[in-house]
Design an enzyme around this catalytic site. Structure first.
Site, mmCIF file in Angstrom:
data_model
loop_
_atom_site.group_PDB
_atom_site.id
_atom_site.type_symbol
_atom_site.label_atom_id
_atom_site.label_comp_id
_atom_site.label_asym_id
_atom_site.label_seq_id
_atom_site.Cartn_x
_atom_site.Cartn_y
_atom_site.Cartn_z
ATOM 1 N N SER A 1 30.388 -43.274 -6.154
ATOM 2 C CA SER A 1 29.316 -43.615 -5.288
ATOM 3 C C SER A 1 29.007 -45.249 -5.157
ATOM 4 O O SER A 1 29.809 -46.047 -5.835
ATOM 5 C CB SER A 1 27.960 -43.207 -6.085
ATOM 6 O OG SER A 1 26.791 -43.606 -5.727
ATOM 7 N N TYR B 1 22.886 -43.507 -14.015
ATOM 8 C CA TYR B 1 23.713 -42.930 -13.043
ATOM 9 C C TYR B 1 24.757 -44.059 -12.583
ATOM 10 O O TYR B 1 25.936 -43.888 -12.403
ATOM 11 C CB TYR B 1 23.016 -42.604 -11.636
ATOM 12 C CG TYR B 1 23.508 -42.079 -10.646
ATOM 13 C CD1 TYR B 1 24.004 -40.769 -10.620
ATOM 14 C CD2 TYR B 1 23.818 -42.854 -9.458
ATOM 15 C CE1 TYR B 1 24.422 -40.244 -9.384
ATOM 16 C CE2 TYR B 1 24.481 -42.287 -8.446
ATOM 17 C CZ TYR B 1 24.811 -40.739 -8.425
ATOM 18 O OH TYR B 1 25.476 -40.540 -7.125
HETATM 19 N N1 NAP Z 1 24.101 -37.652 -1.724
HETATM 20 C C1 NAP Z 1 24.238 -38.642 -1.934
HETATM 21 O O1 NAP Z 1 23.701 -39.791 -1.386
HETATM 22 C C2 NAP Z 1 25.489 -39.229 -2.828
HETATM 23 C C3 NAP Z 1 25.750 -40.538 -2.770
HETATM 24 C C4 NAP Z 1 26.810 -41.200 -3.568
HETATM 25 C C5 NAP Z 1 27.703 -40.142 -4.400
HETATM 26 N N2 NAP Z 1 27.292 -38.971 -4.401
HETATM 27 C C6 NAP Z 1 27.964 -38.052 -5.276
HETATM 28 O O2 NAP Z 1 28.606 -36.774 -4.631
HETATM 29 C C7 NAP Z 1 28.674 -35.986 -5.451
HETATM 30 C C8 NAP Z 1 27.924 -34.582 -4.610
HETATM 31 O O3 NAP Z 1 26.613 -34.858 -4.703
HETATM 32 P P1 NAP Z 1 25.658 -33.879 -3.784
HETATM 33 O O4 NAP Z 1 24.883 -35.227 -2.890
HETATM 34 O O5 NAP Z 1 26.453 -33.139 -2.668
HETATM 35 O O6 NAP Z 1 24.798 -33.411 -4.386
HETATM 36 P P2 NAP Z 1 24.041 -32.242 -4.601
HETATM 37 O O7 NAP Z 1 23.910 -31.444 -3.189
HETATM 38 O O8 NAP Z 1 23.068 -31.974 -5.684
HETATM 39 O O9 NAP Z 1 25.329 -31.131 -5.014
HETATM 40 C C9 NAP Z 1 25.686 -31.111 -6.389
HETATM 41 C C10 NAP Z 1 26.893 -30.200 -6.695
HETATM 42 O O10 NAP Z 1 27.491 -30.265 -7.952
HETATM 43 C C11 NAP Z 1 27.214 -29.257 -8.788
HETATM 44 N N3 NAP Z 1 26.882 -29.362 -10.201
HETATM 45 C C12 NAP Z 1 26.193 -30.192 -10.598
HETATM 46 N N4 NAP Z 1 26.093 -30.332 -11.953
HETATM 47 C C13 NAP Z 1 27.154 -29.437 -12.483
HETATM 48 C C14 NAP Z 1 27.810 -29.328 -13.391
HETATM 49 N N5 NAP Z 1 27.273 -29.362 -14.587
HETATM 50 N N6 NAP Z 1 29.050 -28.457 -13.656
HETATM 51 C C15 NAP Z 1 29.504 -28.146 -12.421
HETATM 52 N N7 NAP Z 1 28.923 -28.227 -11.302
HETATM 53 C C16 NAP Z 1 27.812 -29.054 -11.216
HETATM 54 C C17 NAP Z 1 25.910 -28.508 -7.929
HETATM 55 O O11 NAP Z 1 26.211 -27.026 -8.310
HETATM 56 P P3 NAP Z 1 25.274 -26.268 -9.438
HETATM 57 O O12 NAP Z 1 23.669 -26.868 -9.419
HETATM 58 O O13 NAP Z 1 25.121 -24.829 -9.025
HETATM 59 O O14 NAP Z 1 26.212 -26.415 -10.705
HETATM 60 C C18 NAP Z 1 26.257 -28.739 -6.634
HETATM 61 O O15 NAP Z 1 27.385 -28.019 -6.023
HETATM 62 C C19 NAP Z 1 27.924 -36.219 -6.680
HETATM 63 O O16 NAP Z 1 28.991 -36.589 -7.720
HETATM 64 C C20 NAP Z 1 27.169 -37.352 -6.605
HETATM 65 O O17 NAP Z 1 26.810 -38.261 -7.506
HETATM 66 C C21 NAP Z 1 26.218 -38.424 -3.748
#
Ligand code: NAP
Length: 244
Positions: free
Chosen positions: A135, A148
């Site tokens: 991130s 985070y």
């Molecule tokens: N959205 C943003 O702005 C952003 C920015 C920078 C970085 N990121 C990073 O990108 C990645 C994906 O984020 P996103 O925005 O797509 O989030 P999201 O929509 O909340 O999706 C998160 C995914 O991770 C899974 N997950 C969460 N905890 C888990 C665990 N303990 N074991 C296995 N799977 C798990 C969730 O499925 P379940 O809940 O079913 O397990 C879901 O598939 C993350 O690492 C996040 O920190 C996101």
């Protein structure tokens, strides 16, 4: 057929990555705590990445079905359930984020990389890769979600150390640093970021979409960018640009 393992594949960025890789011909193993079988997954495994003791079972399921892994995308991650000032945040939230965002992916990578090294074949079987989704928070401070930022900074260094250790083995390791991407994770702060974007937070002037990250993953996973292990790619619409 090449096999890609994507953690956190059920929604958001991970789902877009899984779709992008399937479109490029990968057999995709999707892992999440809740995940349904079917497109784009050749195999869907319900697992909590923080549960290090369950990793061996996950690997044995993948090994039994495919016998190989070509790409690991460490994407699963969570934000704090409640944003708290660094002067008040508790150990429970700190530990939760470290376990899911850093400790789990660190040991999952260790296990899968050892399997990749043990099972790789000859010259035709090079171009394996590991990609860490970190991130901009790995380098940008947010005092109301310090745990985070710290978990992502740790994951960023994990990518560097794995890249260093594996450079001579043919397994490339990359870090992709997303900016503000519209998913479930950011849905709760949409109004706040809509305003910040209108006020100029993001030079390209729009929310990032999960597909923006998926395109970076498929570009790095292919063989179009050789000689590049350890590279960090920020996909943030220009948030990395320092300006006056
Ligand atoms: N959205 C943003 O702005 C952003 C920015 C920078 C970085 N990121 C990073 O990108 C990645 C994906 O984020 P996103 O925005 O797509 O989030 P999201 O929509 O909340 O999706 C998160 C995914 O991770 C899974 N997950 C969460 N905890 C888990 C665990 N303990 N074991 C296995 N799977 C798990 C969730 O499925 P379940 O809940 O079913 O397990 C879901 O598939 C993350 O690492 C996040 O920190 C996101």
């Amino acid at each position: 057929m090449k096999v890609a393992v994507v953690t956190g594949a059920s929604r958001g960025i991970g789902y877009a990555i899984a779709n992008g890789l399937a479109a490029k011909g990968y057999q995709v193993v999707g892992i999440s705590r809740n995940i349904e079988p079917g497109d784009p997954f050749a195999l869907a495994i319900k697992a909590d990445i923080a549960d290090v003791d369950s990793h061996a079972m996950i690997l044995s399921e993948i090994a039994a079905k495919f016998g190989r892994i070509d790409l690991l995308v460490n994407n699963a991650g969570v934000a704090p359930i409640k944003r708290m000032d660094i002067l008040e945040v508790g150990a429970e939230s700190f530990d939760r984020l470290m376990n899911i965002n850093l400790r789990g992916p660190f040991f999952f990578t260790q296990l899968l990389v050892n399997f990749m090294l043990e099972t790789r074949g000859g010259q035709e079987d090079i171009n394996k890769a590991v990609i860490f989704i970190t991130s901009v928070s790995a380098v940008a401070s947010s005092p109301e979600r310090a745990e985070y930022c710290i978990s992502k900074a740790g994951l960023s260094m994990a990518a560097q150390v794995y890249a260093d250790r594996l450079a001579a083995t043919g397994i490339s390791v990359y870090e992709i640093r997303p900016g503000v991407i519209y998913t479930d994770m950011t849905a709760g702060v949409k109004g706040k970021y809509d305003k910040k974007i209108a006020d100029g937070l993001i030079p390209e002037g729009r929310w990032g979409q999960p597909e923006d990250i998926a395109k970076a993953v498929t570009a790095l996973a292919g063989d179009e960018i050789p000689y590049s292990t350890g590279t960090v790619i920020e996909i943030s619409g220009g948030m990395n640009i320092r300006h006056l």
